[in-house]
Design an enzyme around this catalytic site. Sequence first.
Site, PDB file in Angstrom:
ATOM      1  N   TYR A  65       0.828  -1.216   0.000  1.00 17.38           N
ATOM      2  CA  TYR A  65       0.000   0.000   0.000  1.00 17.38           C
ATOM      3  C   TYR A  65       0.862   1.267   0.000  1.00 17.38           C
ATOM      4  CZ  TYR A  65      -3.078  -3.680   1.847  1.00 17.38           C
ATOM      5  OH  TYR A  65      -3.751  -4.858   2.049  1.00 17.38           O
ATOM      6  N   LYS A 104     -16.540   1.815   5.744  1.00 17.47           N
ATOM      7  CA  LYS A 104     -17.153   1.982   7.049  1.00 17.47           C
ATOM      8  C   LYS A 104     -16.669   0.878   7.976  1.00 17.47           C
ATOM      9  CE  LYS A 104     -19.521  -1.147   7.393  1.00 17.47           C
ATOM     10  NZ  LYS A 104     -19.295  -2.627   7.351  1.00 17.47           N
TER      11      LYS A 104
HETATM   12  N1  LIG Z   1     -19.709  -0.357   2.139  1.00 11.88           N
HETATM   13  C1  LIG Z   1     -20.128  -1.616   2.057  1.00 11.88           C
HETATM   14  O1  LIG Z   1     -21.190  -1.916   1.497  1.00 11.88           O
HETATM   15  C2  LIG Z   1     -19.280  -2.704   2.648  1.00 11.88           C
HETATM   16  C3  LIG Z   1     -19.612  -4.048   2.445  1.00 11.88           C
HETATM   17  C4  LIG Z   1     -18.774  -5.039   2.967  1.00 11.88           C
HETATM   18  C5  LIG Z   1     -17.644  -4.663   3.686  1.00 11.88           C
HETATM   19  N2  LIG Z   1     -17.375  -3.357   3.903  1.00 11.88           N
HETATM   20  C6  LIG Z   1     -16.185  -2.927   4.673  1.00 11.88           C
HETATM   21  O2  LIG Z   1     -15.061  -3.103   3.839  1.00 11.88           O
HETATM   22  C7  LIG Z   1     -13.940  -3.521   4.604  1.00 11.88           C
HETATM   23  C8  LIG Z   1     -13.410  -4.833   4.035  1.00 11.88           C
HETATM   24  O3  LIG Z   1     -14.427  -5.825   4.121  1.00 11.88           O
HETATM   25  P1  LIG Z   1     -14.384  -7.127   3.169  1.00 11.88           P
HETATM   26  O4  LIG Z   1     -15.495  -7.992   3.564  1.00 11.88           O
HETATM   27  O5  LIG Z   1     -14.310  -6.713   1.740  1.00 11.88           O
HETATM   28  O6  LIG Z   1     -13.010  -7.767   3.666  1.00 11.88           O
HETATM   29  P2  LIG Z   1     -11.968  -8.752   2.960  1.00 11.88           P
HETATM   30  O7  LIG Z   1     -12.531  -9.339   1.715  1.00 11.88           O
HETATM   31  O8  LIG Z   1     -11.473  -9.664   4.020  1.00 11.88           O
HETATM   32  O9  LIG Z   1     -10.811  -7.768   2.504  1.00 11.88           O
HETATM   33  C9  LIG Z   1      -9.955  -7.112   3.354  1.00 11.88           C
HETATM   34  C10 LIG Z   1      -8.664  -6.828   2.570  1.00 11.88           C
HETATM   35  O10 LIG Z   1      -7.762  -6.162   3.426  1.00 11.88           O
HETATM   36  C11 LIG Z   1      -6.443  -6.519   3.072  1.00 11.88           C
HETATM   37  N3  LIG Z   1      -5.713  -6.824   4.313  1.00 11.88           N
HETATM   38  C12 LIG Z   1      -4.637  -6.151   4.784  1.00 11.88           C
HETATM   39  N4  LIG Z   1      -4.203  -6.670   5.941  1.00 11.88           N
HETATM   40  C13 LIG Z   1      -5.004  -7.712   6.212  1.00 11.88           C
HETATM   41  C14 LIG Z   1      -5.001  -8.654   7.265  1.00 11.88           C
HETATM   42  N5  LIG Z   1      -4.130  -8.603   8.274  1.00 11.88           N
HETATM   43  N6  LIG Z   1      -5.957  -9.611   7.237  1.00 11.88           N
HETATM   44  C15 LIG Z   1      -6.862  -9.674   6.250  1.00 11.88           C
HETATM   45  N7  LIG Z   1      -6.896  -8.795   5.206  1.00 11.88           N
HETATM   46  C16 LIG Z   1      -5.965  -7.823   5.189  1.00 11.88           C
HETATM   47  C17 LIG Z   1      -6.507  -7.694   2.117  1.00 11.88           C
HETATM   48  O11 LIG Z   1      -6.114  -7.210   0.846  1.00 11.88           O
HETATM   49  P3  LIG Z   1      -4.736  -7.670   0.110  1.00 11.88           P
HETATM   50  O12 LIG Z   1      -4.472  -9.085   0.570  1.00 11.88           O
HETATM   51  O13 LIG Z   1      -5.065  -7.550  -1.312  1.00 11.88           O
HETATM   52  O14 LIG Z   1      -3.685  -6.712   0.561  1.00 11.88           O
HETATM   53  C18 LIG Z   1      -7.969  -8.084   2.091  1.00 11.88           C
HETATM   54  O15 LIG Z   1      -8.385  -8.460   0.808  1.00 11.88           O
HETATM   55  C19 LIG Z   1     -14.414  -3.594   6.052  1.00 11.88           C
HETATM   56  O16 LIG Z   1     -14.128  -2.388   6.685  1.00 11.88           O
HETATM   57  C20 LIG Z   1     -15.920  -3.748   5.926  1.00 11.88           C
HETATM   58  O17 LIG Z   1     -16.614  -3.191   7.036  1.00 11.88           O
HETATM   59  C21 LIG Z   1     -18.154  -2.391   3.378  1.00 11.88           C
END
Ligand SMILES: NC(=O)c1ccc[n+]([C@@H]2O[C@H](COP(=O)([O-])OP(=O)(O)OC[C@H]3O[C@@H](n4cnc5c(N)ncnc54)[C@H](OP(=O)(O)O)[C@@H]3O)[C@@H](O)[C@H]2O)c1
Length: 342
Positions: A65, A104
């Site tokens: 990042y 969020k």
């Molecule tokens: N606005 C909405 O409608 C909405 C909907 C769902 C989720 N969200 C929000 O979006 C965020 C992500 O949610 P998500 O469900 O998309 O999560 P996710 O698929 O688990 O993605 C999180 C990303 O963060 C990165 N990351 C960096 N350090 C990490 C660690 N230690 N462990 C795991 N991942 C790590 C990874 O990207 P890399 O591996 O590529 O670096 C991973 O793909 C949260 O804050 C959630 O509240 C918002």
Amino acid sequence: MNAGHTETVRALRIGVAGCADIALRRMLPAFAASPHTEPTAVASRSSEKARAAAETFGCAAVEGYDALLERPDVDAVYIPLPVALHAPWTERALRAGKHVLAEKPLTARAADTARLLDLARERGLVLAENYLFVHHSAYTAVRDLVEAGAIGGVRALSASFTIPPRPADDIRYRADLDGGALLDIGVYPLRLASLLLGSELRVRGAVLRHDTVRGVDLGGSALLGDPGTGVSAQLVFGMEHAYTAGWRLLGSEGSLTLDRAYSPPAGHRPVLRIERPDGTEERILPAHDQATAAVAAFAEAVRRAGQGAGQDKGRSSGDAAAVLRQAELVDAVRQAAHLVKI
Ligand SMILES: NC(=O)c1ccc[n+]([C@@H]2O[C@H](COP(=O)([O-])OP(=O)(O)OC[C@H]3O[C@@H](n4cnc5c(N)ncnc54)[C@H](OP(=O)(O)O)[C@@H]3O)[C@@H](O)[C@H]2O)c1
């Protein structure tokens, strides 16, 4: 940018920090489809993941990042990381001179949110929190109906957002990443309550079911009230439940009910139920892509900041005030909560 009078409006160049599910599924398609934005780079901890996403969306792949923040072809950074990483990466992005759209909740603590809003204001940068549903036109229809007196005086809101359990390795079960149902899911009905009932709500009680093994809350409820009017909100949230995503706004002469209230797909036509003593109407509202609308709103905020309006932004201005109020409500739920250990 062209400094002359004939300045052309260039699409906002977006860098995405992390190949999160929400980024790949919802936000990158919206950034790519919007005439106001253009994804220029996608970063991941894994170069392979970055490459695959970048190929799909026709932009550059970046490993790490930090490298994303160094790129001159990135005007704004979208941060869809686990909650605990929102604050540090938002701060780094702002210090690198980038506008930020953070998922969020923007941070896990109101003090961090206040500090970052101040930093953004000092630097004339936009800092936005990505609640998509507030941009859905269904909420304009709801506001218009309430203002027109369709349900009389507003008395109370009941709302729930509950989902079935997630896979065991989901970030929402990680205490070290600020997982938990309040920060991931409860934040939606809390944001809804402010949207529908206004900015005076105070938290009057809460319960959280706390998983002592994983160290995160799995669900709970909160009671809020407006000290001036006595209008109240009962909110339920959790990730060990049947799926619910609806609310009912009760007035002195009727009620409004909406399901699929937070993350309807772009093509979904919301059904708003209007109940009054003289009958019930189910009004089918137009479909609206709330992700595209959120992207347009962010790009417009950046455009206005570029014209100097950013200097006036800050705690007293609309969006920043709402972001801070939301963070304060989340803190207040945590402080008020009766913790039930399971
Ligand atoms: N606005 C909405 O409608 C909405 C909907 C769902 C989720 N969200 C929000 O979006 C965020 C992500 O949610 P998500 O469900 O998309 O999560 P996710 O698929 O688990 O993605 C999180 C990303 O963060 C990165 N990351 C960096 N350090 C990490 C660690 N230690 N462990 C795991 N991942 C790590 C990874 O990207 P890399 O591996 O590529 O670096 C991973 O793909 C949260 O804050 C959630 O509240 C918002």
